[in-house]
Each structure stands twice: as C-alpha cells, then as structure tokens.
Design an enzyme around this catalytic site. Sequence first.
Site, short mmCIF file in Angstrom:
data_model
loop_
_atom_site.label_atom_id
_atom_site.label_comp_id
_atom_site.label_asym_id
_atom_site.label_seq_id
_atom_site.Cartn_x
_atom_site.Cartn_y
_atom_site.Cartn_z
N HIS A 1 -10.15 -0.43 5.31
CA HIS A 1 -9.86 -1.22 4.11
C HIS A 1 -11.12 -1.83 3.51
O HIS A 1 -11.06 -2.77 2.74
CB HIS A 1 -8.86 -2.34 4.43
CG HIS A 1 -7.47 -1.87 4.64
ND1 HIS A 1 -7.09 -1.16 5.75
CD2 HIS A 1 -6.36 -1.96 3.88
CE1 HIS A 1 -5.81 -0.86 5.67
NE2 HIS A 1 -5.34 -1.33 4.54
N GLU B 1 0.04 7.17 -4.00
CA GLU B 1 -1.21 7.21 -4.78
C GLU B 1 -1.51 8.58 -5.39
O GLU B 1 -1.87 8.68 -6.56
CB GLU B 1 -2.41 6.78 -3.91
CG GLU B 1 -2.55 5.29 -3.72
CD GLU B 1 -1.72 4.77 -2.57
OE1 GLU B 1 -1.12 5.60 -1.86
OE2 GLU B 1 -1.67 3.54 -2.38
#
Lengths: 466, 335
Positions: A269, A200
């Site tokens: 998450h 990322e």
Amino acid sequence: MTQILMPALSPTMEEGNLAKWLVKPGDKIEPGQVIAEIETDKATMEVEAVDEGVIGELLVAEGAQGVKVNTPIATLSNGETQNASSSMEEAPRSGGGGAPSVVKKEPQEARPSRPVASPPQSALRADSSSIEEELPAGTQMIKITLRDALRDAMAEEMRRDKDVFLMGEEVAEYQGAYKVSRELLQEFGPERVVDTPITEHGFAGLGVGAAMAGLKPIVEFMTWNFAMQAIDQIINSAAKTLYMSGGQIKSSIVFRGPNGAASRVAAQHSQDYSSWYSHVPGLIVIAPYDAADAKGLLKSAIRNPNPVVFLEHEMLYGHEFQIPDVKDWLVPIGKARIRRQGADVTITAHSRMVAHAMKAAEELAKDGIDAEVIDLRTLRPLDTATIIESVKKTNRLVTVEEGWGQSGVGAEVCARVMAEAFDYLDAPPTRVHQADTPLPYAANLEALALPSVDKVIEAVKAVTYR
Amino acid sequence: MAQTAQRTNGNGVHASEASKDELLSFYRDMLLIRRFEERAGQLYGMGLIGGFCHLYIGQEAVVVGLQAALKAGDQMITGYRDHGHMLAQGMDPNAIMAELTGRRDGSSKGKGGSMHMFSIEKAFYGGHGIVGAQVSLGTGLAFANKYRKDGKVCLTFFGDGAANQGQVYESFNMAALWKLPVVYIVENNQYAMGTSIQRSSSETHLYKRGVSFNIPGEEVDGMDVLAVRDAGRRAVEFVRGGNGPILLEMKTYRYRGHSMSDPAKYRTKEEVDEVKTHRDPIDHVKKLITDAGHASEDDLKAIDREIRDIVVKSAEFAQASPEPDPSELMTDIYL
C-alpha cells in the site's frame, strides 16, 4: 498470365520446401483452394489460391528445398474470368528471387536520423482563464486543505461541463475513502458521481471506453497501488489509442488518487508510481504538492484532451495551504515552479518531497548554503528548460523523490542535465530516493527507507563539498 | 426474453424468412470479407503485410448477421480479428488494406496495423490487441450511451479465449448492475489460439457465463446468417429497451490459423474440411438464394466479379500508397 509466388507463412520465414503440389497444369482453381503444401523448419502448411484461374506451368518442382519467399512457383492464366489485373503483378520482386523479406524489413524510406524526444508543444498548452503568473495585485489568499482543493476543482469542472463525471470506489455514498469527493453526490446526483464495485481493471477500462465515446471521466483509484490491476487499460488503451488510430480516437480522462507511502501501511500500500507512468508517451503525469497547484492542475487536467495520471499524496490531504481566492484558478500543465530561489544548488522534487526539500533548504541556509528548490509539478511533459536554467546558475543538482532510484524520476532529471548542462556541473548530480527495498512496516525501518530532510541535507552537502 | 441462459438454435426456434434483397446483400457482404481476407493473406505471403494478421475466414456470418440488426449510430468494438467487423460497418476496403500494408492512406495512417483500426464516422471503436480489453471498453461506450440517453446500443465482440479474462466478468457485473445498453457477443470459434475450448474452459457453454450476473444468454448457430440476424434483433431490442446487457454465444469456426504464422497443428485437417464442406456460411446463403430462385449461378458470378474487383483495387491501392512520412513518427501522441 500471372505468377503464383512462394508465400511467407510467418513473419520470419525466408525460405521453405515445396513439399507437395496438389494441382497440375490445366487444373481450374478457385479462391481458397489448397494448391500446395509447404514445409518450413517449424511446420507444414497449406498454400491456398487467392485468384481463380487455370494453372499454367509449375515453375518449382515438388520436393524442391530452400525455395526463397516470393519466388514464382507457378503460373496462372485468368481462365474464363477476364479480370483486368491481379495485384500479384505488382508484387515487389527482388531480382532473381533474392531475399524478399528485405522489402518488408527495411523500407527504403529513410528513418529520421534523430527522432525528436521532446513532447509536442500542444501538450504544454493550458486553457488559461487565470493562471498563477497573472495574479492580479492584491489577490486575497484563503486557507484550504488539499482534499477540499481537489474536491472544489472537480465540483467546478463538473458545473462547467456536463460530460465530466466521477467514478470510483466509495466516491458517492461514502463521500470518498479519503473524503475528497465530499458532497459531490449531493450536488451532482448518482448519474455523475458513480460508486463502482471493487473492480479496478473493469472500471478503468469502462472509463476509457466512455472517454472514447467523448465523455470526460474522472476515475478515482482508492490508492494508486490498486491501479496496478488496471494499468493495462491506462497504458494500452488510454495512452496509445490516439496514436494507433492515426489521431482519430481521443481519451480525455483523468485517473487520480493517492500515491506513495502513507504511514505504516507496508509495501503493498506504499508505492510511488511517478516513474512508472512518466515513462509512457501519450500520458500526462502530474504530481502536485500544495493545494493551489493541486486545484489549478486538476482543473487543467480535466479540461485537457489527453489521458492524465494525477498523483496525489495521502499524507498531504489534511494539510492546510494558502490558495489564491480567484474564480476559475488554473495552473498550466508542463511547467515547473521555482519555490525557492537560490544560488548554490538546485534541488528538484515533486509531491510530498517538496516539503522535505523546502525544509532542507531552510536548514541549509543556516549553514550558508543557498538552495534553489524546483517543484516539478508535472512529470510528463517534464519542464526541462526550468531545470537546465537553474543548474546553469547553481552548477549543482540534487533530485529528491519518494520512489525507488532505479529508472526513477531523478535518474531522468540527471540524464537530461548531463545531456544539456554537463559543462556547467561542478559536482556529480546526486539522487535522494527510497531505499531499494519494499517499504517495511516497522516504524524505524520505514523511516530508514524513505527520503527525509536529513538525507536531502546530506546530499546537498555532498555536492557542495561541505 | 428469458432471464436465463438458453439455446435457441436447432430445436424449436427457426430463422425467419429473408427477402431476396436481404439475402443477396448478406451474400455480397460475406463474400467481400472472405475475398478481402484471402487477399490479405496473399499480401502477407508476399511480405507486404507485417507483424500479426488474424483472418476472419469462416466467421463471416456472425458480424454480417449482427450488423443487420443495428441502427445507424450503434457502435461496434472487437479484438484483434477485426477486418470483418470493419468491412461490415462500411469502412473503406482501400483504407483497411492500406493500413495492413502500413501505408499513409491506411485508416490509422499506417500507425496501427491489422489490430488497431477505428472509425468514429462508422461507429467502429477498434480493433484492440489486448485480449479482453475491448470488453471493458465496450461497456464504457455503453455507459456513455446511457449517460447521454441517446438510445444507442454497443455490440461488444470477443472470442472464446477472451471469455476467460477477468475483466470480462468485471464488465458483466457493472453492465448488469447499471443496466447498460451493451450486447456481448462471444464468437466461439472453438480455439483460443491453439487451445481448444475443452482444454481452456470449465464451462464450455459460454452463453451461460452471464448467469451469475443475471445476464441472459443465448447460443446461436454462428454459421447461419439468418439465425444470427434474428438473435441479434432480439438482443438489440432487449438491450435498447433498457433491460441491461445480454450475451450471445455464436458457435462459429475459423478456417485459417489463429494468425498467419500458426500451422494449426492442434486440430485435424478432417475437422476443418468437415466445416468447410458442410457448414460454410457463404455456401449456406448461396443455397438459400438459388433454392428460392432469387438468382442464377451467372448472377452470382457477376457479384463474385464485382467483389473481386473491389478487393483487387484495394490491394493495388494498398501497394501504391506511400509509406507514412517520417514526420508522422511524432504526431498523434498528444492533442
């Protein structure tokens, strides 16, 4: 004859001791030559000559204590080179060697007494082909899932502009972790639909670099939770570079992906980043609810010359919505949408919370409470005018967001309402938000932590004193 | 180009010849950087430059030698020690100095400062303050070059300190995977702020850092502008040929502290003096010029004066330029 001044060797140094002279009058000196040693409370440092010439007089004796910065410490004659001038002569001097750091720290120029906080109007601009407000009568509506609306938005913009490309984890061969990029690889090929490694920080930075070169990347994060690895590039590189370059370097880039709580995936998450990104000048932050807004706003975002954070919601990807069957459907950035007109209370929400707000409004209507629901849609720039106008009518405000309360979107909405519509309020504005805890895994605890229709109803009843 | 890391300086590979014009041009360009930086240090000492100011003194041969290997349009991007790169790319010394003093004629209108300057015209993409961030960004510039098939190459500079940032290796991986036209240059000046390479890096030969990505690496004497130029030419040719990235480790040295406020207590004065006396990159070129009889001491003095005038003028310009108008506070946030 020029003067050599006591230098500041750090941003905070105001005075120092002249520990040692390494030259004497009559010495010929070269640029870069060490001419003296200076002591501060932190360190001993060398003073290097910048000009060449011959040392005239030493104005401050070796061992002198507390010599103020910018005090002349020696004179220098030009020697054999006849340089017209040295910039030293133009040095700002505070009379009698007073604290010259004042010169640096307090520029004479008056600061604007009240910087304007509202974003420039240009950020609100939409490249309008056909915007929702101008829907022709008799426009057909079609059913589409949120995921397909997002896919169509990307596909249309990629057809329109070859500088637009999509990159991210599993966007190509796998067709998208959530199938949002389904069939894009087949249409546009691997050069424009790029599978990245799980990296990322790297691919966010790579995307920004490509944007600086003039491309228009769409960077998909599998979820925004993983973008925390990349947040430096989003903020420090994408959001700030236009400003730091004096307007030269733009980053026309869209970062997108699912944001907020999914279902039972626990704290790492399940975070809502709405307030994080909407804190940052230079970013546009969009968080749509339905398919029409998602499609129209994503298309506007891709065309926008600024970096855009586009927050989707996983729990809505599979929902079917009505969307106008219009060619080149665009929704303007920076404009909230009043989803339900009402007279008794204003409820603001964005993303999935709009569903809760609408459901709550339905229930409240049964009790005779007429709620107005504003879908913020864009969080930065925030459409303050629409909120204020509504509160002036309803005199009550409830904000709903999925994220935490502290420094949240609701906190910002409340602050703006208090600043601009304080006298219109008949009750303290109230916020509905996630409990102040990492999101738990257990089903019952998760439900307790997240905003719900019931919590919205409860908050509305509190502000309406029912 | 070998597919493995190698050392090419010292034994075996010698720098090729350079013409008189080229040597004089190197001398001039390196001297401009040094004199400019000395003047910046002086203005800092006078309180005219604020904040952080990282000087490039000692490292001049790296950027000047590499610039000579580029074609028009090839990009450069680096970290915060960026004044030398901008001068080498041909940006206006006046605008750079005025940015250092935070004035309206600065290249970023006074809103960026020492670490944040850019020029699309000169293909200089910053000027980045976050250690290592420019490596991902430079990889993205190279991605754009490949996407457009425009044949450009991006030189991405970083220091031995940045070489320990994770995103450097994330970028290496993608650049090698996608064969992006990027030359990675690690300017190993041996100190990451105050931490020596021996104290920060388990593998101190940084040219080997690309090995597990199949990125060839080469160690180069960064104090020898001709060695740098030759390595740069080989690297740029390799990269432009579609072979993917390459890593050059430039062994160099900074004479000054990490920034202006660094007393540099982590190294000895003798160590610094040793480099200044025996390995100075400008002295080296000067010697090549005089040994070959390309110019006399007087000729070189004339160049010195010419450079000094440019620098003095830039300092005057930077002090005469007004501060930015208050209205600039709220511009350049959005387009």
